[in-house]
Design a protein around this motif. Structure first.
Motif, PDB file in Angstrom:
ATOM      1  N   ASP A 364       0.841  -1.196   0.000  1.00 29.85           N
ATOM      2  CA  ASP A 364       0.000   0.000   0.000  1.00 29.85           C
ATOM      3  C   ASP A 364       0.876   1.246   0.000  1.00 29.85           C
ATOM      4  O   ASP A 364       2.014   1.239   0.462  1.00 29.85           O
ATOM      5  N   GLY A 365       0.351   2.329  -0.557  1.00 24.60           N
ATOM      6  CA  GLY A 365       1.090   3.583  -0.631  1.00 24.60           C
ATOM      7  C   GLY A 365       2.353   3.495  -1.460  1.00 24.60           C
ATOM      8  O   GLY A 365       3.262   4.306  -1.290  1.00 24.60           O
ATOM      9  N   HIS A 366       2.424   2.543  -2.374  1.00 28.01           N
ATOM     10  CA  HIS A 366       3.701   2.317  -3.051  1.00 28.01           C
ATOM     11  C   HIS A 366       3.491   1.543  -4.362  1.00 28.01           C
ATOM     12  O   HIS A 366       3.071   0.382  -4.339  1.00 28.01           O
ATOM     13  N   ASN A 367       3.796   2.178  -5.469  1.00 31.54           N
ATOM     14  CA  ASN A 367       3.857   1.469  -6.756  1.00 31.54           C
ATOM     15  C   ASN A 367       5.246   0.848  -6.849  1.00 31.54           C
ATOM     16  O   ASN A 367       6.092   1.257  -7.650  1.00 31.54           O
ATOM     17  N   VAL A 368       5.497  -0.145  -6.010  1.00 36.29           N
ATOM     18  CA  VAL A 368       6.854  -0.626  -5.754  1.00 36.29           C
ATOM     19  C   VAL A 368       7.481  -1.282  -6.978  1.00 36.29           C
ATOM     20  O   VAL A 368       8.689  -1.144  -7.219  1.00 36.29           O
ATOM     21  N   VAL A 369       6.709  -1.985  -7.788  1.00 41.08           N
ATOM     22  CA  VAL A 369       7.269  -2.618  -8.986  1.00 41.08           C
ATOM     23  C   VAL A 369       7.833  -1.562  -9.922  1.00 41.08           C
ATOM     24  O   VAL A 369       8.874  -1.750 -10.554  1.00 41.08           O
ATOM     25  N   ASN A 370       7.178  -0.437  -9.979  1.00 45.85           N
ATOM     26  CA  ASN A 370       7.599   0.662 -10.837  1.00 45.85           C
ATOM     27  C   ASN A 370       8.766   1.446 -10.250  1.00 45.85           C
ATOM     28  O   ASN A 370       9.627   1.943 -10.974  1.00 45.85           O
ATOM     29  N   GLN A 371       8.827   1.561  -8.925  1.00 45.22           N
ATOM     30  CA  GLN A 371       9.716   2.529  -8.292  1.00 45.22           C
ATOM     31  C   GLN A 371      11.092   1.989  -7.929  1.00 45.22           C
ATOM     32  O   GLN A 371      12.034   2.768  -7.799  1.00 45.22           O
ATOM     33  N   ILE A 372      11.242   0.691  -7.725  1.00 44.44           N
ATOM     34  CA  ILE A 372      12.557   0.188  -7.327  1.00 44.44           C
ATOM     35  C   ILE A 372      13.376  -0.206  -8.558  1.00 44.44           C
ATOM     36  O   ILE A 372      12.816  -0.484  -9.630  1.00 44.44           O
ATOM     37  N   PRO A 373      14.696  -0.249  -8.426  1.00 42.33           N
ATOM     38  CA  PRO A 373      15.522  -0.732  -9.541  1.00 42.33           C
ATOM     39  C   PRO A 373      15.182  -2.179  -9.889  1.00 42.33           C
ATOM     40  O   PRO A 373      14.720  -2.945  -9.046  1.00 42.33           O
ATOM     41  N   ASP A 374      15.443  -2.531 -11.134  1.00 42.97           N
ATOM     42  CA  ASP A 374      15.171  -3.884 -11.635  1.00 42.97           C
ATOM     43  C   ASP A 374      13.753  -4.321 -11.283  1.00 42.97           C
ATOM     44  O   ASP A 374      13.518  -5.393 -10.720  1.00 42.97           O
ATOM     45  N   GLY A 375      12.795  -3.474 -11.630  1.00 44.06           N
ATOM     46  CA  GLY A 375      11.409  -3.752 -11.315  1.00 44.06           C
ATOM     47  C   GLY A 375      10.888  -5.028 -11.960  1.00 44.06           C
ATOM     48  O   GLY A 375       9.972  -5.666 -11.423  1.00 44.06           O
ATOM     49  N   LEU A 376      11.456  -5.429 -13.087  1.00 41.23           N
ATOM     50  CA  LEU A 376      10.996  -6.660 -13.733  1.00 41.23           C
ATOM     51  C   LEU A 376      11.292  -7.888 -12.882  1.00 41.23           C
ATOM     52  O   LEU A 376      10.513  -8.844 -12.861  1.00 41.23           O
ATOM     53  N   ALA A 377      12.413  -7.861 -12.162  1.00 44.86           N
ATOM     54  CA  ALA A 377      12.738  -8.974 -11.267  1.00 44.86           C
ATOM     55  C   ALA A 377      11.715  -9.074 -10.149  1.00 44.86           C
ATOM     56  O   ALA A 377      11.302 -10.178  -9.753  1.00 44.86           O
ATOM     57  N   LEU A 378      11.291  -7.934  -9.621  1.00 44.68           N
ATOM     58  CA  LEU A 378      10.264  -7.956  -8.584  1.00 44.68           C
ATOM     59  C   LEU A 378       8.935  -8.418  -9.158  1.00 44.68           C
ATOM     60  O   LEU A 378       8.218  -9.209  -8.524  1.00 44.68           O
ATOM     61  N   ALA A 379       8.592  -7.958 -10.356  1.00 43.22           N
ATOM     62  CA  ALA A 379       7.344  -8.394 -10.982  1.00 43.22           C
ATOM     63  C   ALA A 379       7.316  -9.915 -11.112  1.00 43.22           C
ATOM     64  O   ALA A 379       6.295 -10.558 -10.831  1.00 43.22           O
TER      65      ALA A 379
END
Length: 633
Positions: A364-379
């Motif tokens: 919540d309060g965070h578009n984290v996949v978009n905001q952190i480096p290497d977002g594809l790895a998190l996705a």
């Protein structure tokens, strides 16, 4: 009807606002001493976000490859069942919360998952590196009142683009300039700083510590030192020995600033009068970002500009320093203990190796996949656990969820918050009802807690708000009536040169690390800078059609080699994305600027090709140390 409320977005100006609920207009509160009757276009257009046709206004549950709307009862029953199943291993639950929603009640999810003993994250995507640097120097996070900049004879701005990130600070600087204050800005260029600067000095991104060290070198050579100031420091001999061993020309070469410009910066600090130092919130986004901040603070201290009217060093303050805790009012949960922590900026890799594995994720309060480096790895990593996203739009994070719960947005929910720039606490009143079936985040957490087999019971909202205001002795009734309250802090920070360390003395940095060498395969430096028209990834979807733009100087070595008839790609060691290239004047020749926050699903998300990298302090994120190249394909 006109109602006073406030902005809760992740911005230090934290504006008090007057909303006309009939005309759907927003303006700054003219009675607020910092907001002064105007606000930025992000806040002024917020009804567009509330009424957007892309907004999610009812719970959604993943069915196959898509989502289906369901009732709140069905969604919450499913979430509670999954959470109950995961509670036997608290580490298997992960809570991810960002600054997209701040305030006293905005802490509800953090309190809730603390009570469950869930895994959490550490590391920072923004300012913790600079905060840690200031605390190491001053012993506490503080700076002069923002209005005190009107008393400065000169302002040295180390990279803060106030045209995009703090228009009220810009208004103060512009007022100061009308009164005769001069402004010198140090930055890589390509920003809005010439608009409010008398002089601009171009610097290689991330190397501000070398320019600051060069200025210190000139102070030593001139013998222009205040003995009283130095007696208020704990380790002056260490800094002096460090700087004595450095060569002025080498320091200028390291930051790619001509010697005459470095000498000019020294003269601005050495001349008579008060000099205010303002630091941008990008200095710390480099591998040695903490050192950048510490050496700039050292220049302000050595030049005698700390603890005086019109001087000071501005980074930021804590937006929560005037607000208290209400977690002790919550019933249920487990005793506080050590919780598993995962590194935020490398969360994809952290989830992949987590043992025990993470089975339930709440975001919540965070578009984290978009905001952190290497977002594809998190996705990819979010495909395994059950994921709940409290989200209002189908962004890069919501797309990875199993359940999406629609939150009430700003103007639709009540809260109280402070600022990381000024000392006012604002009431954020609910001025319109939540759209559709959206709900206040606090209410979502309260209902979920009540549904668990071992309940976690929240008090009512007003009790939490009143408890949170006790820390600064703020009257809830006064806040309701006026919409804001000032918390008294000294106008001049460290006025008697008494600092927050136990011995009351200032601390200088004792090391100066070389900048990592440029990679010949990726000779350019990518800066993903803040936008003026939207905050981080809160961008209307229609604004992300087509190919994203990057900006370079015509002196950039890539400029002459690109074929305009062919597609251009921004490439790093992590991947590539198609871009459109435009040129801009007065930009460092090795710099590539891209505005942050674009969504990956539209090919606009630069974080997909930025590698996880940690700064020198507080586990910050070194976004701006990412090397790159531009090429045709």
């Amino acid at each position: 009807m006109k109602i006073t409320t406030a902005c809760t977005m992740d911005c230090g100006d934290a504006c008090s606002l007057v909303v006309d609920t009939e005309k759907k207009t927003v303006r700054g509160n003219p009675k607020h001493p910092f907001t002064k009757g105007f606000c930025c276009k992000k806040g002024g257009r917020y009804f567009e976000r509330i009424g957007s046709e892309d907004r999610i206004t009812e719970p959604l549950v993943r069915r196959g490859s898509g989502f289906e709307p369901v009732s709140w009862d069905e969604a919450m029953a499913l979430v509670a069942d999954k959470l109950d199943a995961a509670r036997s291993v608290p580490e298997s639950i992960l809570h991810i919360h960002g600054h997209g929603y701040r305030g006293i009640l905005g802490k509800a999810s953090t309190v809730f998952f603390e009570k469950l003993g869930a895994s959490t994250h550490y590391g920072c995507l923004c300012d913790d590196t600079g905060i840690e640097a200031c605390i190491r120097d001053f012993g506490v996070l503080n700076h002069n009142d923002p209005e005190d900049i009107l008393n400065a004879d000169r302002v040295v701005n180390w990279g803060r683009d106030m045209t995009r990130c703090s228009i009220h600070q810009l208004a103060l600087v512009q007022k100061a300039r009308k009164n005769g204050t001069e402004v010198l800005t140090i930055s890589p260029g390509g920003d809005g700083t010439p608009e409010f600067s008398d002089v601009n000095v171009m610097i290689r991104p991330g190397t501000d510590r070398f320019l600051a060290a060069a200025v210190l070198k000139l102070f030593l050579e001139a013998g222009d030192l205040n003995p009283w100031v130095l007696t208020r420091t704990a380790n002056w001999p260490a800094l002096r020995g460090l700087v004595d061993g450095l060569k002025f020309r080498d320091l200028c070469a390291a930051c790619e600033v001509p010697a005459r410009d470095a000498e000019m910066v020294y003269e601005w600090y050495a001349d008579r009068g008060a000099v205010a130092t303002v630091m941008g919130w990008g200095l710390q986004r480099h591998v040695y970002g903490g050192e950048n901040v510490r050496f700039i603070n050292a220049v302000a201290m050595v030049s005698g500009q700390i603890g005086i009217r019109g001087g000071g060093s501005y980074f930021n303050i804590s937006s929560g320093r005037n607000l208290g805790d209400w977690s002790h009012l919550v019933e249920g949960g487990v005793p506080a203990g050590e919780r598993r922590r995962l590194l935020l900026q490398d969360l994809g890799a952290e989830l992949a190796k987590a043992d025990p594995p993470v089975d339930f994720v709440w975001i919540d309060g965070h578009n984290v996949v978009n905001q952190i480096p290497d977002g594809l790895a998190l996705a990819d990593a979010l495909a395994a656990p059950f994921v709940v996203a409290v989200e209002a739009v189908m962004n890069d994070t919501a797309m990875r969820a199993d359940v999406i719960l629609p939150p009430a947005l700003m103007f639709e929910r009540e809260d109280v918050l402070g600022s990381f720039v000024h000392n006012y606490v604002n009431r954020c009143a609910e001025v319109v009802p939540p759209r559709g079936n959206a709900r206040h985040d606090f209410d979502i957490m309260a209902e979920l807690g009540a549904r668990l087999r071992r309940p976690v019971r929240f008090p009512d909202r007003e009790r939490c708000l009143r408890e949170g205001l006790k820390a600064a002795n703020i009257s809830w009734d006064e806040l309701e009536e006026n919409g804001f309250a000032r918390v008294n802090h000294p106008v001049v920070a460290f006025e008697d040169l008494v600092f927050g360390h136990l011995d009351g003395l200032y601390r200088f940095p004792e090391a100066l690390h070389p900048e990592p060498p440029r990679d010949p395969d990726y000779p350019l430096q990518l800066l993903t800078l803040v936008r003026g028209e939207s905050l981080h990834s809160q961008i209307p979807e229609q604004n992300m059609r087509g190919v994203p733009t990057v900006w370079i100087s015509k002196q950039n070595p890539a400029f002459g080699g690109l074929n305009p008839a062919m597609d251009v790609y921004l490439t790093t060691d992590l991947g590539a994305m198609q871009v459109r290239v435009e040129t801009v004047e007065d930009l460092h020749p090795r710099t590539v600027i891209m505005r942050r926050g674009g969504w990956m699903k539209y090919g606009h998300g630069a974080n997909a090709i930025i590698a996880p990298s940690v700064t020198d302090m507080a586990h910050g994120t070194a976004y701006y140390s990412q090397s790159c190249r531009l090429e045709n394909r």
